[in-house]
Scaffold this motif. Structure first.
Motif, PDB file in Angstrom:
ATOM      1  N   GLU A  33       1.008  -1.230  -0.072  1.00 19.52           N
ATOM      2  CA  GLU A  33       0.051   0.007   0.051  1.00 19.52           C
ATOM      3  C   GLU A  33       0.776   1.285   0.053  1.00 19.52           C
ATOM      4  O   GLU A  33       0.767   2.266  -0.714  1.00 19.52           O
ATOM      5  CB  GLU A  33      -0.828   0.047   1.195  1.00 19.52           C
ATOM      6  CG  GLU A  33      -1.820   1.211   1.052  1.00 19.52           C
ATOM      7  CD  GLU A  33      -2.615   0.932   2.539  1.00 19.52           C
ATOM      8  OE1 GLU A  33      -2.729   1.948   3.097  1.00 19.52           O
ATOM      9  OE2 GLU A  33      -3.458  -0.148   2.825  1.00 19.52           O
ATOM     10  N   GLU A  34       1.887   1.262   0.790  1.00 21.71           N
ATOM     11  CA  GLU A  34       2.890   2.581   1.055  1.00 21.71           C
ATOM     12  C   GLU A  34       3.573   2.697  -0.493  1.00 21.71           C
ATOM     13  O   GLU A  34       3.856   3.730  -0.852  1.00 21.71           O
ATOM     14  CB  GLU A  34       3.830   2.106   2.107  1.00 21.71           C
ATOM     15  CG  GLU A  34       4.516   3.439   2.370  1.00 21.71           C
ATOM     16  CD  GLU A  34       3.589   4.333   3.103  1.00 21.71           C
ATOM     17  OE1 GLU A  34       3.734   5.440   3.066  1.00 21.71           O
ATOM     18  OE2 GLU A  34       2.600   4.034   3.877  1.00 21.71           O
ATOM     19  N   GLN A  35       4.124   1.440  -1.138  1.00 20.51           N
ATOM     20  CA  GLN A  35       4.620   1.751  -2.493  1.00 20.51           C
ATOM     21  C   GLN A  35       3.592   2.072  -3.495  1.00 20.51           C
ATOM     22  O   GLN A  35       4.189   2.975  -4.207  1.00 20.51           O
ATOM     23  CB  GLN A  35       5.246   0.178  -2.814  1.00 20.51           C
ATOM     24  CG  GLN A  35       6.346  -0.312  -2.132  1.00 20.51           C
ATOM     25  CD  GLN A  35       6.744  -1.635  -2.492  1.00 20.51           C
ATOM     26  OE1 GLN A  35       5.771  -2.428  -2.866  1.00 20.51           O
ATOM     27  NE2 GLN A  35       8.001  -1.889  -2.428  1.00 20.51           N
ATOM     28  N   GLY A  36       2.478   1.700  -3.363  1.00 20.96           N
ATOM     29  CA  GLY A  36       1.438   2.433  -4.343  1.00 20.96           C
ATOM     30  C   GLY A  36       1.287   3.935  -3.999  1.00 20.96           C
ATOM     31  O   GLY A  36       1.327   4.706  -5.002  1.00 20.96           O
ATOM     32  N   TRP A  37       1.218   4.189  -2.740  1.00 14.91           N
ATOM     33  CA  TRP A  37       1.147   5.650  -2.476  1.00 14.91           C
ATOM     34  C   TRP A  37       2.470   6.603  -2.877  1.00 14.91           C
ATOM     35  O   TRP A  37       2.235   7.644  -3.547  1.00 14.91           O
ATOM     36  CB  TRP A  37       0.903   5.869  -0.821  1.00 14.91           C
ATOM     37  CG  TRP A  37       1.084   7.510  -0.565  1.00 14.91           C
ATOM     38  CD1 TRP A  37       1.988   7.809   0.454  1.00 14.91           C
ATOM     39  CD2 TRP A  37       0.130   8.276  -0.763  1.00 14.91           C
ATOM     40  NE1 TRP A  37       1.615   8.997   0.305  1.00 14.91           N
ATOM     41  CE2 TRP A  37       0.691   9.494  -0.187  1.00 14.91           C
ATOM     42  CE3 TRP A  37      -1.155   8.349  -1.670  1.00 14.91           C
ATOM     43  CZ2 TRP A  37       0.125  10.621  -0.231  1.00 14.91           C
ATOM     44  CZ3 TRP A  37      -1.693   9.629  -1.751  1.00 14.91           C
ATOM     45  CH2 TRP A  37      -1.110  10.825  -1.101  1.00 14.91           C
ATOM     46  N   GLY A  43       4.597  10.335  -9.102  1.00 20.40           N
ATOM     47  CA  GLY A  43       4.167  10.599 -10.552  1.00 20.40           C
ATOM     48  C   GLY A  43       3.624  12.112 -10.449  1.00 20.40           C
ATOM     49  O   GLY A  43       3.425  13.061 -11.354  1.00 20.40           O
ATOM     50  N   TRP A  44       2.960  12.547  -9.264  1.00 21.42           N
ATOM     51  CA  TRP A  44       2.303  13.806  -9.157  1.00 21.42           C
ATOM     52  C   TRP A  44       3.314  14.893  -9.116  1.00 21.42           C
ATOM     53  O   TRP A  44       3.318  15.885  -9.536  1.00 21.42           O
ATOM     54  CB  TRP A  44       1.349  13.838  -7.811  1.00 21.42           C
ATOM     55  CG  TRP A  44       0.534  15.096  -7.802  1.00 21.42           C
ATOM     56  CD1 TRP A  44       0.827  16.100  -6.862  1.00 21.42           C
ATOM     57  CD2 TRP A  44      -0.525  15.507  -8.840  1.00 21.42           C
ATOM     58  NE1 TRP A  44      -0.387  16.984  -7.420  1.00 21.42           N
ATOM     59  CE2 TRP A  44      -1.157  16.495  -8.379  1.00 21.42           C
ATOM     60  CE3 TRP A  44      -1.350  14.757  -9.843  1.00 21.42           C
ATOM     61  CZ2 TRP A  44      -2.057  17.083  -9.081  1.00 21.42           C
ATOM     62  CZ3 TRP A  44      -2.182  15.318 -10.707  1.00 21.42           C
ATOM     63  CH2 TRP A  44      -2.583  16.720 -10.141  1.00 21.42           C
ATOM     64  N   CYS A  45       4.271  14.555  -8.452  1.00 24.42           N
ATOM     65  CA  CYS A  45       5.514  15.462  -8.416  1.00 24.42           C
ATOM     66  C   CYS A  45       6.286  15.786  -9.899  1.00 24.42           C
ATOM     67  O   CYS A  45       6.386  16.826 -10.266  1.00 24.42           O
ATOM     68  CB  CYS A  45       6.739  14.937  -7.626  1.00 24.42           C
ATOM     69  SG  CYS A  45       6.598  15.164  -6.103  1.00 24.42           S
ATOM     70  N   VAL A  46       6.295  14.598 -10.685  1.00 23.06           N
ATOM     71  CA  VAL A  46       6.771  14.840 -12.155  1.00 23.06           C
ATOM     72  C   VAL A  46       5.587  15.454 -12.784  1.00 23.06           C
ATOM     73  O   VAL A  46       6.130  16.688 -13.523  1.00 23.06           O
ATOM     74  CB  VAL A  46       6.849  13.400 -12.694  1.00 23.06           C
ATOM     75  CG1 VAL A  46       7.150  13.659 -14.259  1.00 23.06           C
ATOM     76  CG2 VAL A  46       8.103  12.715 -12.317  1.00 23.06           C
ATOM     77  N   GLU A 102       6.052  26.199  -5.385  1.00 21.44           N
ATOM     78  CA  GLU A 102       5.961  25.916  -3.751  1.00 21.44           C
ATOM     79  C   GLU A 102       5.429  24.711  -3.589  1.00 21.44           C
ATOM     80  O   GLU A 102       5.674  23.924  -2.565  1.00 21.44           O
ATOM     81  CB  GLU A 102       5.026  27.303  -3.013  1.00 21.44           C
ATOM     82  CG  GLU A 102       5.374  27.031  -1.583  1.00 21.44           C
ATOM     83  CD  GLU A 102       4.565  28.402  -0.949  1.00 21.44           C
ATOM     84  OE1 GLU A 102       4.169  28.097   0.127  1.00 21.44           O
ATOM     85  OE2 GLU A 102       4.240  29.304  -1.765  1.00 21.44           O
ATOM     86  N   MET A 103       4.386  24.525  -4.300  1.00 22.35           N
ATOM     87  CA  MET A 103       3.590  23.135  -4.230  1.00 22.35           C
ATOM     88  C   MET A 103       4.284  22.032  -4.407  1.00 22.35           C
ATOM     89  O   MET A 103       4.601  20.836  -3.491  1.00 22.35           O
ATOM     90  CB  MET A 103       2.333  22.985  -5.017  1.00 22.35           C
ATOM     91  CG  MET A 103       1.430  21.727  -4.841  1.00 22.35           C
ATOM     92  SD  MET A 103       0.029  21.447  -5.800  1.00 22.35           S
ATOM     93  CE  MET A 103       0.387  21.962  -7.286  1.00 22.35           C
ATOM     94  N   LEU A 104       5.253  22.110  -5.792  1.00 21.86           N
ATOM     95  CA  LEU A 104       6.279  21.081  -5.690  1.00 21.86           C
ATOM     96  C   LEU A 104       7.226  20.712  -4.673  1.00 21.86           C
ATOM     97  O   LEU A 104       7.479  19.811  -4.242  1.00 21.86           O
ATOM     98  CB  LEU A 104       7.146  21.381  -6.964  1.00 21.86           C
ATOM     99  CG  LEU A 104       8.120  20.533  -7.786  1.00 21.86           C
ATOM    100  CD1 LEU A 104       7.279  19.191  -7.900  1.00 21.86           C
ATOM    101  CD2 LEU A 104       8.696  20.982  -8.600  1.00 21.86           C
ATOM    102  N   PHE A 110       7.243  15.957   1.234  1.00 27.12           N
ATOM    103  CA  PHE A 110       6.285  14.892   1.506  1.00 27.12           C
ATOM    104  C   PHE A 110       6.755  13.359   1.229  1.00 27.12           C
ATOM    105  O   PHE A 110       6.649  12.355   1.754  1.00 27.12           O
ATOM    106  CB  PHE A 110       4.920  15.029   0.967  1.00 27.12           C
ATOM    107  CG  PHE A 110       3.744  14.264   1.642  1.00 27.12           C
ATOM    108  CD1 PHE A 110       3.743  14.077   3.133  1.00 27.12           C
ATOM    109  CD2 PHE A 110       3.049  13.484   0.939  1.00 27.12           C
ATOM    110  CE1 PHE A 110       2.771  13.148   3.792  1.00 27.12           C
ATOM    111  CE2 PHE A 110       2.246  12.770   1.587  1.00 27.12           C
ATOM    112  CZ  PHE A 110       1.936  12.704   2.646  1.00 27.12           C
ATOM    113  N   LEU A 111       7.361  13.467  -0.235  1.00 26.81           N
ATOM    114  CA  LEU A 111       7.775  12.315  -0.951  1.00 26.81           C
ATOM    115  C   LEU A 111       9.086  11.808  -0.065  1.00 26.81           C
ATOM    116  O   LEU A 111       9.179  10.564  -0.177  1.00 26.81           O
ATOM    117  CB  LEU A 111       8.300  12.753  -2.372  1.00 26.81           C
ATOM    118  CG  LEU A 111       8.808  11.677  -3.371  1.00 26.81           C
ATOM    119  CD1 LEU A 111       7.650  10.660  -3.653  1.00 26.81           C
ATOM    120  CD2 LEU A 111       9.257  12.271  -4.734  1.00 26.81           C
ATOM    121  N   GLN A 112       9.963  12.686   0.412  1.00 26.19           N
ATOM    122  CA  GLN A 112      11.220  12.270   1.084  1.00 26.19           C
ATOM    123  C   GLN A 112      10.603  11.459   2.354  1.00 26.19           C
ATOM    124  O   GLN A 112      11.230  10.433   2.847  1.00 26.19           O
ATOM    125  CB  GLN A 112      12.045  13.353   1.261  1.00 26.19           C
ATOM    126  CG  GLN A 112      13.007  13.859   0.299  1.00 26.19           C
ATOM    127  CD  GLN A 112      13.545  15.247   0.656  1.00 26.19           C
ATOM    128  OE1 GLN A 112      13.579  15.627   1.578  1.00 26.19           O
ATOM    129  NE2 GLN A 112      14.531  15.635  -0.336  1.00 26.19           N
TER     130      GLN A 112
END
Length: 131
Positions: A33-37, A43-46, A102-104, A110-112
């Motif tokens: 589940e965590e890997q999916g998130w 992908g959203w960051c890209v 700023e959102m990025l 959050f990704l880290q």
């Protein structure tokens, strides 16, 4: 009651009544589940990074046209006051780009954190796989 049902479902899925097998399966599911998130978030960051690059391109073109009105006149018909329109457009797109940037930056933080959290879960799963 819900916790008991979940525990029984895990034991049944593991094919064993062993606590270790049930916990291993539970951690495997958590890791999946965590890997999916994590994948979704990456992908959203890209996507947002692409938007920032796109907005930078728009801003550069608008600034170029506002600095050299003869170039802009080749593409569109200019009227008096259109220089102000270019300036307002540049400010508008810069505001959007700054918000997206700023959102990025926040999403990358959050990704880290998600990567660290995923690493901890995988370490915990590795402990149960050894047993």
């Amino acid at each position: 009651m819900d916790s008991l049902v979940r525990l029984l479902e895990l034991a049944y899925s593991a094919g064993s009544v062993s606590v270790v097998d049930s916990m291993r399966l539970a951690f495997e599911r958590e890791v999946q589940e965590e890997q999916g998130w994590f994948s979704f978030l990456y992908g959203w960051c890209v996507h947002v990074a692409d938007r920032v690059a796109y907005l930078n391109g728009i801003i550069q073109e608008l600034e170029f046209c506002s600095n050299d009105m003869s170039v802009a006149q080749l593409v569109v018909e200019l009227r008096s006051g259109d220089g102000l329109v270019f300036a307002d457009s540049v400010m508008y797109f810069k505001a959007i780009r700054d918000f997206e940037a700023e959102m990025l930056a926040n999403m990358q933080l959050f990704l880290q954190a998600s990567a660290a959290h995923l690493g901890r879960r995988m370490q915990f799963l590795a402990r149960f796989n050894v047993m």
